[in-house]
Motif scaffolding. Sequence first.
Motif, PDB file in Angstrom:
ATOM      1  N   ASN A  93      -3.445   1.628  -6.835  1.00  0.00           N
ATOM      2  CA  ASN A  93      -4.230   1.432  -5.613  1.00  0.00           C
ATOM      3  C   ASN A  93      -5.529   2.216  -5.643  1.00  0.00           C
ATOM      4  O   ASN A  93      -6.580   1.725  -5.216  1.00  0.00           O
ATOM      5  N   ALA A  94      -5.466   3.456  -6.121  1.00  0.00           N
ATOM      6  CA  ALA A  94      -6.661   4.299  -6.157  1.00  0.00           C
ATOM      7  C   ALA A  94      -7.720   3.726  -7.088  1.00  0.00           C
ATOM      8  O   ALA A  94      -8.917   3.945  -6.888  1.00  0.00           O
ATOM      9  N   ALA A  95      -7.280   2.983  -8.093  1.00  0.00           N
ATOM     10  CA  ALA A  95      -8.228   2.419  -9.058  1.00  0.00           C
ATOM     11  C   ALA A  95      -8.997   1.235  -8.485  1.00  0.00           C
ATOM     12  O   ALA A  95     -10.099   0.932  -8.944  1.00  0.00           O
ATOM     13  N   VAL A  96      -8.435   0.569  -7.480  1.00  0.00           N
ATOM     14  CA  VAL A  96      -9.067  -0.661  -6.977  1.00  0.00           C
ATOM     15  C   VAL A  96      -9.575  -0.558  -5.545  1.00  0.00           C
ATOM     16  O   VAL A  96     -10.288  -1.450  -5.081  1.00  0.00           O
ATOM     17  N   ASN A  97      -9.233   0.520  -4.841  1.00  0.00           N
ATOM     18  CA  ASN A  97      -9.652   0.658  -3.445  1.00  0.00           C
ATOM     19  C   ASN A  97     -10.463   1.936  -3.241  1.00  0.00           C
ATOM     20  O   ASN A  97     -10.300   2.917  -3.971  1.00  0.00           O
ATOM     21  N   ASP A  98     -11.297   1.910  -2.237  1.00  0.00           N
ATOM     22  CA  ASP A  98     -12.189   3.030  -1.930  1.00  0.00           C
ATOM     23  C   ASP A  98     -11.559   3.873  -0.819  1.00  0.00           C
ATOM     24  O   ASP A  98     -11.642   3.517   0.355  1.00  0.00           O
ATOM     25  N   TYR A  99     -10.912   4.974  -1.194  1.00  0.00           N
ATOM     26  CA  TYR A  99     -10.251   5.839  -0.218  1.00  0.00           C
ATOM     27  C   TYR A  99     -11.075   7.105   0.028  1.00  0.00           C
ATOM     28  O   TYR A  99     -11.707   7.636  -0.884  1.00  0.00           O
ATOM     29  N   ASP A 100     -11.004   7.585   1.262  1.00  0.00           N
ATOM     30  CA  ASP A 100     -11.610   8.878   1.591  1.00  0.00           C
ATOM     31  C   ASP A 100     -10.632  10.008   1.328  1.00  0.00           C
ATOM     32  O   ASP A 100     -11.006  11.064   0.828  1.00  0.00           O
ATOM     33  N   VAL A 101      -9.372   9.781   1.694  1.00  0.00           N
ATOM     34  CA  VAL A 101      -8.342  10.819   1.558  1.00  0.00           C
ATOM     35  C   VAL A 101      -7.070  10.185   1.002  1.00  0.00           C
ATOM     36  O   VAL A 101      -6.672   9.099   1.429  1.00  0.00           O
ATOM     37  N   ILE A 102      -6.440  10.868   0.055  1.00  0.00           N
ATOM     38  CA  ILE A 102      -5.132  10.469  -0.459  1.00  0.00           C
ATOM     39  C   ILE A 102      -4.130  11.541  -0.041  1.00  0.00           C
ATOM     40  O   ILE A 102      -4.247  12.697  -0.442  1.00  0.00           O
ATOM     41  N   VAL A 103      -3.194  11.153   0.808  1.00  0.00           N
ATOM     42  CA  VAL A 103      -2.125  12.057   1.245  1.00  0.00           C
ATOM     43  C   VAL A 103      -0.983  11.864   0.261  1.00  0.00           C
ATOM     44  O   VAL A 103      -0.343  10.807   0.226  1.00  0.00           O
ATOM     45  N   LEU A 104      -0.729  12.880  -0.544  1.00  0.00           N
ATOM     46  CA  LEU A 104       0.123  12.747  -1.722  1.00  0.00           C
ATOM     47  C   LEU A 104       1.342  13.652  -1.638  1.00  0.00           C
ATOM     48  O   LEU A 104       1.221  14.876  -1.653  1.00  0.00           O
ATOM     49  N   ASP A 105       2.525  13.030  -1.547  1.00  0.00           N
ATOM     50  CA  ASP A 105       3.761  13.802  -1.619  1.00  0.00           C
ATOM     51  C   ASP A 105       3.902  14.339  -3.041  1.00  0.00           C
ATOM     52  O   ASP A 105       3.747  13.597  -4.014  1.00  0.00           O
ATOM     53  N   ARG A 106       4.199  15.617  -3.168  1.00  0.00           N
ATOM     54  CA  ARG A 106       4.273  16.201  -4.498  1.00  0.00           C
ATOM     55  C   ARG A 106       5.539  15.782  -5.237  1.00  0.00           C
ATOM     56  O   ARG A 106       5.512  15.527  -6.440  1.00  0.00           O
ATOM     57  N   ASP A 107       6.651  15.712  -4.519  1.00  0.00           N
ATOM     58  CA  ASP A 107       7.952  15.473  -5.161  1.00  0.00           C
ATOM     59  C   ASP A 107       8.269  13.984  -5.196  1.00  0.00           C
ATOM     60  O   ASP A 107       9.176  13.502  -4.512  1.00  0.00           O
ATOM     61  N   LEU A 108       7.523  13.247  -6.017  1.00  0.00           N
ATOM     62  CA  LEU A 108       7.705  11.802  -6.136  1.00  0.00           C
ATOM     63  C   LEU A 108       8.630  11.472  -7.301  1.00  0.00           C
ATOM     64  O   LEU A 108       8.615  12.164  -8.324  1.00  0.00           O
ATOM     65  N   PRO A 109       9.419  10.403  -7.168  1.00  0.00           N
ATOM     66  CA  PRO A 109      10.223   9.954  -8.315  1.00  0.00           C
ATOM     67  C   PRO A 109       9.330   9.267  -9.339  1.00  0.00           C
ATOM     68  O   PRO A 109       8.246   8.799  -9.023  1.00  0.00           O
TER      69      PRO A 109
END
Length: 221
Positions: A43-59
């Motif tokens: 998603n980050a590669a194709v969309n223009d985001y201002d903020v990415i809220v990222l959970d650290r403990d992802l599977p």
Amino acid sequence: MLKIVRVLLVEDHEELARTVAAGLRREGMAVDVVLDGHAALVNAAVNDYDVIVLDRDLPGLHGDEVCRSLVQSGHPARVLMLTAAGAIDDRVTGLGIGADDYLPKPFAYAELVARIRALARRSQRALRPVLVHDDLRLDPAARTATRAGRRLLLSPKEFAVLELLLAAEGAAVSAEELLEHAWDEFADPFTQTVKVTISRLRRKLGDPPLIETVPQAGYRI
């Protein structure tokens, strides 16, 4: 031109992700949701985001690896990292790999909103706190709009569109720009969504008309 805050929420707890996303949308933000790290990078590669809220403990792909990839690729979005671990060492690690801010779980929703807005402001041109055109006033922070002193009861999308038009300071804003900045990735570019929203907004603004249709260019105030 001011952009409505566009957020990518990366959270593997589906119910929490839906709840947080719904709340952020009520705040006038455009929010996309993914449940794992691999989807976040796509998603980050194709969309223009201002903020990415990222959970650290992802599977699968850990949040640390997602953050490193975003930083190495030069992605302009600010990263707010979420984690159940609130120890100092964890915060230092998260910030050390390139996160812009860090919020331990459980968090207060109001603090999350405030941190997202603060991060988004770093990458946007500063605007006057209140946007004004003749007798129309819009306060983005307070989420209020008035005309001739009369409070306008606007939906989140109507408010977002009006904010974008006022921020353009007389320049035309295309339907594509409005769709990109005020809606999320699931908005259908072939629908009449923007036209319908503009029509409703015109009715609520009343007379004399403020929103002008510019042929082959879009809309302007």
